[in-house]
Design a protein around this motif. Structure first.
Motif, mmCIF file in Angstrom:
data_model
loop_
_atom_site.group_PDB
_atom_site.id
_atom_site.type_symbol
_atom_site.label_atom_id
_atom_site.label_comp_id
_atom_site.label_asym_id
_atom_site.label_seq_id
_atom_site.Cartn_x
_atom_site.Cartn_y
_atom_site.Cartn_z
ATOM 1 N N ASP A 1 71.349 -94.744 32.935
ATOM 2 C CA ASP A 1 70.447 -94.695 31.788
ATOM 3 C C ASP A 1 70.702 -93.427 30.973
ATOM 4 O OD1 ASP A 1 69.467 -96.899 33.052
ATOM 5 O OD2 ASP A 1 67.464 -96.099 33.441
ATOM 6 N N GLY A 2 70.745 -93.557 29.664
ATOM 7 C CA GLY A 2 70.974 -92.412 28.792
ATOM 8 C C GLY A 2 69.838 -91.407 28.848
ATOM 9 N N GLY A 3 70.170 -90.149 28.616
ATOM 10 C CA GLY A 3 69.148 -89.112 28.555
ATOM 11 C C GLY A 3 68.551 -88.723 29.879
ATOM 12 N N THR A 4 69.235 -89.005 30.994
ATOM 13 C CA THR A 4 68.661 -88.730 32.317
ATOM 14 C C THR A 4 69.319 -87.555 33.019
ATOM 15 O OG1 THR A 4 70.156 -90.388 33.272
ATOM 16 C CG2 THR A 4 67.930 -91.119 32.686
ATOM 17 N N LEU A 5 70.338 -86.950 32.415
ATOM 18 C CA LEU A 5 71.067 -85.879 33.090
ATOM 19 C C LEU A 5 70.171 -84.674 33.367
ATOM 20 C CD1 LEU A 5 73.915 -85.102 34.100
ATOM 21 C CD2 LEU A 5 74.241 -83.926 31.931
ATOM 22 N N GLY A 6 69.403 -84.263 32.362
ATOM 23 C CA GLY A 6 68.513 -83.126 32.553
ATOM 24 C C GLY A 6 67.461 -83.395 33.604
ATOM 25 N N ASP B 1 72.308 -68.166 41.244
ATOM 26 C CA ASP B 1 72.009 -69.031 42.390
ATOM 27 C C ASP B 1 72.264 -70.505 42.068
ATOM 28 O OD1 ASP B 1 69.814 -69.514 40.751
ATOM 29 O OD2 ASP B 1 68.346 -68.650 42.118
ATOM 30 N N MET B 2 72.184 -70.874 40.786
ATOM 31 C CA MET B 2 72.531 -72.235 40.393
ATOM 32 C C MET B 2 73.006 -72.223 38.952
ATOM 33 S SD MET B 2 70.420 -75.762 41.016
ATOM 34 C CE MET B 2 71.373 -77.261 41.307
ATOM 35 N N SER B 3 74.085 -72.942 38.695
ATOM 36 C CA SER B 3 74.612 -73.036 37.329
ATOM 37 C C SER B 3 75.196 -74.425 37.115
ATOM 38 C CB SER B 3 75.662 -71.949 37.075
ATOM 39 O OG SER B 3 76.590 -71.873 38.142
ATOM 40 N N TRP B 4 75.291 -74.807 35.833
ATOM 41 C CA TRP B 4 75.625 -76.183 35.478
ATOM 42 C C TRP B 4 76.793 -76.194 34.491
ATOM 43 C CZ3 TRP B 4 72.478 -79.451 38.190
ATOM 44 C CH2 TRP B 4 71.269 -78.931 38.663
ATOM 45 N N TYR B 5 77.685 -77.176 34.650
ATOM 46 C CA TYR B 5 78.906 -77.222 33.863
ATOM 47 C C TYR B 5 79.210 -78.647 33.417
ATOM 48 C CZ TYR B 5 79.263 -72.687 36.057
ATOM 49 O OH TYR B 5 78.983 -71.413 36.478
ATOM 50 N N ASN B 6 79.964 -78.719 32.311
ATOM 51 C CA ASN B 6 80.421 -80.030 31.855
ATOM 52 C C ASN B 6 81.753 -80.371 32.520
ATOM 53 O OD1 ASN B 6 82.397 -78.599 30.469
ATOM 54 N ND2 ASN B 6 81.331 -78.716 28.499
ATOM 55 N N ASP B 7 82.369 -81.465 32.107
ATOM 56 C CA ASP B 7 83.596 -81.925 32.757
ATOM 57 C C ASP B 7 84.740 -80.933 32.607
ATOM 58 O OD1 ASP B 7 82.155 -84.145 33.379
ATOM 59 O OD2 ASP B 7 83.264 -85.543 32.096
ATOM 60 N N GLN B 8 84.692 -80.112 31.568
ATOM 61 C CA GLN B 8 85.761 -79.135 31.325
ATOM 62 C C GLN B 8 85.526 -77.805 32.046
ATOM 63 O OE1 GLN B 8 84.295 -80.923 28.536
ATOM 64 N NE2 GLN B 8 85.869 -82.415 29.130
ATOM 65 N N GLY B 9 84.422 -77.715 32.757
ATOM 66 C CA GLY B 9 84.113 -76.484 33.474
ATOM 67 C C GLY B 9 83.401 -75.451 32.641
ATOM 68 N N ASP B 10 82.977 -75.840 31.429
ATOM 69 C CA ASP B 10 82.229 -74.937 30.553
ATOM 70 C C ASP B 10 80.728 -75.116 30.781
ATOM 71 O OD1 ASP B 10 84.606 -74.051 29.334
ATOM 72 O OD2 ASP B 10 84.604 -75.811 28.006
ATOM 73 N N GLY C 1 71.745 -80.497 25.254
ATOM 74 C CA GLY C 1 71.421 -81.336 24.100
ATOM 75 C C GLY C 1 72.287 -82.562 23.997
ATOM 76 N N GLN C 2 73.400 -82.571 24.743
ATOM 77 C CA GLN C 2 74.291 -83.733 24.732
ATOM 78 C C GLN C 2 73.817 -84.745 25.774
ATOM 79 O OE1 GLN C 2 76.892 -83.982 22.507
ATOM 80 N NE2 GLN C 2 75.974 -82.114 21.656
ATOM 81 N N HIS C 3 74.007 -86.012 25.477
ATOM 82 C CA HIS C 3 73.556 -87.064 26.403
ATOM 83 C C HIS C 3 74.670 -87.403 27.386
ATOM 84 C CE1 HIS C 3 69.717 -87.645 24.512
ATOM 85 N NE2 HIS C 3 70.287 -87.752 23.324
ATOM 86 N N THR D 1 78.823 -92.583 35.009
ATOM 87 C CA THR D 1 79.317 -93.487 33.976
ATOM 88 C C THR D 1 80.112 -94.626 34.607
ATOM 89 O OG1 THR D 1 81.503 -92.470 33.614
ATOM 90 C CG2 THR D 1 79.606 -91.448 32.518
ATOM 91 N N GLY D 2 80.445 -95.597 33.812
ATOM 92 C CA GLY D 2 81.279 -96.707 34.270
ATOM 93 C C GLY D 2 82.753 -96.446 34.078
#
Length: 697
Positions: free
Chosen positions: A409-414, A586-595, A600-602, A633-634
């Motif tokens: 479902d979109g918008g569920t990552l956060g 203690d906790m950090s979050w990254y996108n697929d590129q490691g940034d 704000g992105q879905h 994702t699929g």
């Protein structure tokens, strides 16, 4: 009254002031009724007797003390069968429903015997009360006092766990049957069993006939102090008391706590059309919430609502909780539809309900776990705001957000990130720690884990209600085929999704609750409301232990990792700030590129880095850094390991897309990541890498 008995090691027992109290010369019977004009004690010789062998009238002058009727009968012993019978006003418009012919169950009865008997005269004959004496030899058994933060809870049904022929036990469907399967529970690694209701509820209808839709789950209380006779192997009156204690003692010996699901929100007496079995015939307007003095409020969805904040009812609930804690050694309670306990005598939700606060503060319950289902059937939803730091809660938000994320479902990552980190949005503002969140993806109420990934729609036709019952909002998917399939592609995705959700559950901050059978893909064939299915639909199928042994191995390894790793069961919320003695958060979050992740992105994929706790939090020094990689994702993707992990040794711990045994590495010796640190992430998959030992000051 508290007493010490010289039986084995000294044990603390608790005697409520009401009910049947065994004395040296006989038995004292005490019952509350403010409005009764007369009270009688009916004594029976045999469980099958339709009529009492003796009727003893309470004397209004000598046997009534305030609103308590009390008399002693010499010569009576443990095992005596009895009912109460009360006369008084029949005035439903003012909440009075006395029936002088009714046989009444003692609200404080410690055991029941028999069942409803068939009647030709219109008189309802409920199960008989049994005089019980607490003389069990507990030896050195005590409450285990596991820290809630270190708990792994296993929700199960006593009967359903061993009733199937596939269980191959000597005492199927009973407390003793559970004892026979303790080695399985111990090997699984859970720290507590949360038993669906074990207090008395009806087996037959009020005229002694089979119930069309029997309440197999047990959420239909008839006697709060009494263990359910239907789960006893020995059918001798009162034997269920001994056998329940044997089960608790054996579970404790295996290091497993016992939590009871208690239903202090309604009774089986129903609304105006329901029978008079106990509370209605003793003081209806005290025990129930009434609208306009006569109609039963229905915040429970079951016909009536217990008046939990009336002083008399509040006292009964406290005596009941203490009774189970000190006479049965149970370790905690899960309160069904607990928001009802937040309603005053007019049904209004109040900010500091006395019942909720008193349970939290009661010194005799201080060693117990108290867990709220923080909603009711009338719209109250108090997840995150029920009680205080003493109360834990079933986190319904966790269930919905984890299901939604893995469904794609979109918008569920956060939302997924927040749940994974302990639901600080719900609990931190109130000064409550992460372990106040009881995390679950499935429960008895709804789809099993297998069915969650096999059905888009509920299939409750077997319940006989034209599929109208049960929740329509399941956040489920079938991935192309409704129900069982031989299509390899569909089966592969389903298997991954089960592992994804179980991994998320057991690696989230908070306390995980696993439903019995999810570890072996138990199915209810799409039934999401199997409350009345006392059959193979609900029973644990032990053939699946062998058939799905790879998933069972996966779950056992996850549980063992969780119990070993303080990194995933913090006592305080993660802050995103550096760990003491280290320069990383203690906790950090990254996108697929490691940034760093842009919330704000879905996105439907991310990488989470969890650092090992400081030595002050983890004196054992067992904590490891974790990298959790999610792709709901699929599409197949590649994800980059974050730069902060460079220079550290990493090994794969789990890969939900891997084929067994390469789906999990219990010894933390899985493959190292590629040298370019770009990790292949198949669709609908999760991977976790674990660092070597971390030097934390």
């Amino acid at each position: 009254m508290l007493m010490r008995r010289p039986t084995g090691n000294l044990q603390l027992t608790y005697q409520p002031p009401y009910g049947a109290i065994v004395q040296e010369s006989g038995v004292q019977f005490s019952v509350f009724s403010r409005s009764a004009t007369a009270m009688r004690l009916l004594l029976y010789n045999d469980v099958n007797d339709l009529e009492p062998a003796e009727v003893i009238e309470f004397d209004r002058d000598t046997d009534r003390w305030g609103d308590v009727w009390s008399l002693s009968v010499s010569g009576l012993k443990t095992g005596q069968l009895y009912h109460f019978q009360a006369s008084g006003p029949w005035d439903p418009a003012r909440g009075q429903r006395f029936d002088s012919s009714a046989r009444l169950i003692d609200p404080y009865a410690q055991a029941l015997a028999g069942t409803f008997q068939q009647s030709t005269d219109g008189v309802v004959r409920p199960p008989k009360c049994v005089v019980v004496k607490d003389d069990f030899d507990w030896e050195d058994d005590r409450h285990l006092r596991h820290d809630l933060s270190e708990s792994v809870i296993y929700e199960m049904h006593v009967r359903g766990f061993t009733k199937s022929k596939t269980a191959k036990v000597k005492c199927p469907g009973t407390y003793l049957g559970v004892i026979e399967k303790i080695p399985y529970l111990k090997d699984l690694g859970v720290t507590a069993v949360e038993l669906m209701p074990v207090n008395e509820f009806p087996i037959l209808d009020i005229y002694g006939k089979p119930i069309k839709n029997p309440n197999y789950w047990g959420y239909d209380p008839m006697a709060f102090f009494s263990p359910h006779r239907g789960y006893a192997f020995d059918q001798t009156p009162g034997a269920q008391v001994r056998e329940f204690k044997q089960m608790v003692k054996a579970l404790h010996a295996a290091g497993i706590e016992v939590i009871l699901d208690v239903v202090f929100n309604h009774t089986c007496e129903g609304n105006e059309m329901g029978p008079t079995l106990s509370f209605k015939g003793l003081e209806n307007q005290v025990y129930y919430l009434l609208h306009e003095g006569q109609h039963y409020t229905n915040y429970s969805g079951c016909g009536n609502t217990i008046n939990g904040n009336h002083p008399v009812v509040r006292e009964m609930i406290f005596h009941c909780l203490r009774h189970w804690v000190h006479n049965y050694h149970v370790d905690g309670f899960r309160f069904d539809l607990a928001s009802i306990l937040s309603r005053d005598r007019n049904g209004h939700l109040v900010p500091n309900p006395p019942m909720v606060e008193l349970i939290a503060e009661d010194p005799m319950l201080a060693d117990t776990k108290v867990i709220a289902e923080a909603w009711d059937a009338a719209g109250a939803y108090q997840v995150g705001s029920f009680g205080g730091a003493r109360w834990a809660e079933w986190n319904g938000r966790y269930r919905d957000d984890v299901r939604g994320f893995w469904r794609g479902d979109g918008g569920t990552l956060g939302a997924l990130a927040t749940r994974l980190a302990g639901s600080s949005d719900l609990y931190e503002h109130a000064g409550r720690p992460p372990f106040c969140s009881i995390n679950f993806v499935t429960s008895h109420d709804g789809f099993t884990m297998n069915d969650l990934v096999s059905y888009k729609e509920k299939h409750n036709q077997a319940n006989g209600e034209d599929n109208r019952d049960g929740d329509n909002h399941n956040i489920s998917d079938n991935y192309g085929v409704e129900g069982p399939t031989r299509k390899k592609g569909v089966s592969t995705i389903r298997s991954r999704q089960i592992r994804n959700m179980l991994s998320t559950l057991l690696l989230s901050q908070g306390v995980p609750m696993l439903v019995s059978g999810d570890e072996i893909r138990r199915t209810q064939k799409g039934n999401n409301n199997a409350y009345c299915q006392d059959n193979d639909i609900s029973w644990f199928d032990w053939r699946l232990v062998e058939r799905n042994q790879d998933l069972l191995r996966f779950v056992k390894s996850l549980i063992a990792f969780r119990r070993e790793q303080p990194s995933v069961r913090r006592l305080d919320f993660l802050t995103g700030q550096p760990v003491d003695g280290r320069l990383i958060s203690d906790m950090s979050w990254y996108n697929d590129q490691g940034d760093p992740l842009d919330w704000g992105q879905h996105h439907l994929s991310m990488v989470a880095y969890i650092a090992a706790p400081s030595r002050s939090e983890d004196p054992s020094g067992k904590g490891r850094d974790l990298v959790m990689m999610f792709n709901s994702t699929g599409e197949d993707r590649h994800q980059q390991l974050p730069a902060i992990g460079r220079g550290m040794k990493w090994n794969l711990f789990l890969d939900t897309a891997g084929d067994a045994p390469n789906d999990i590495f219990p010894d933390l010796d899985g493959p190292m990541p590629p040298s370019n640190r770009s990790v292949e992430m198949p669709c609908h998959s999760m991977k976790v890498y674990v660092s070597g030992k971390v030097a934390v000051k």
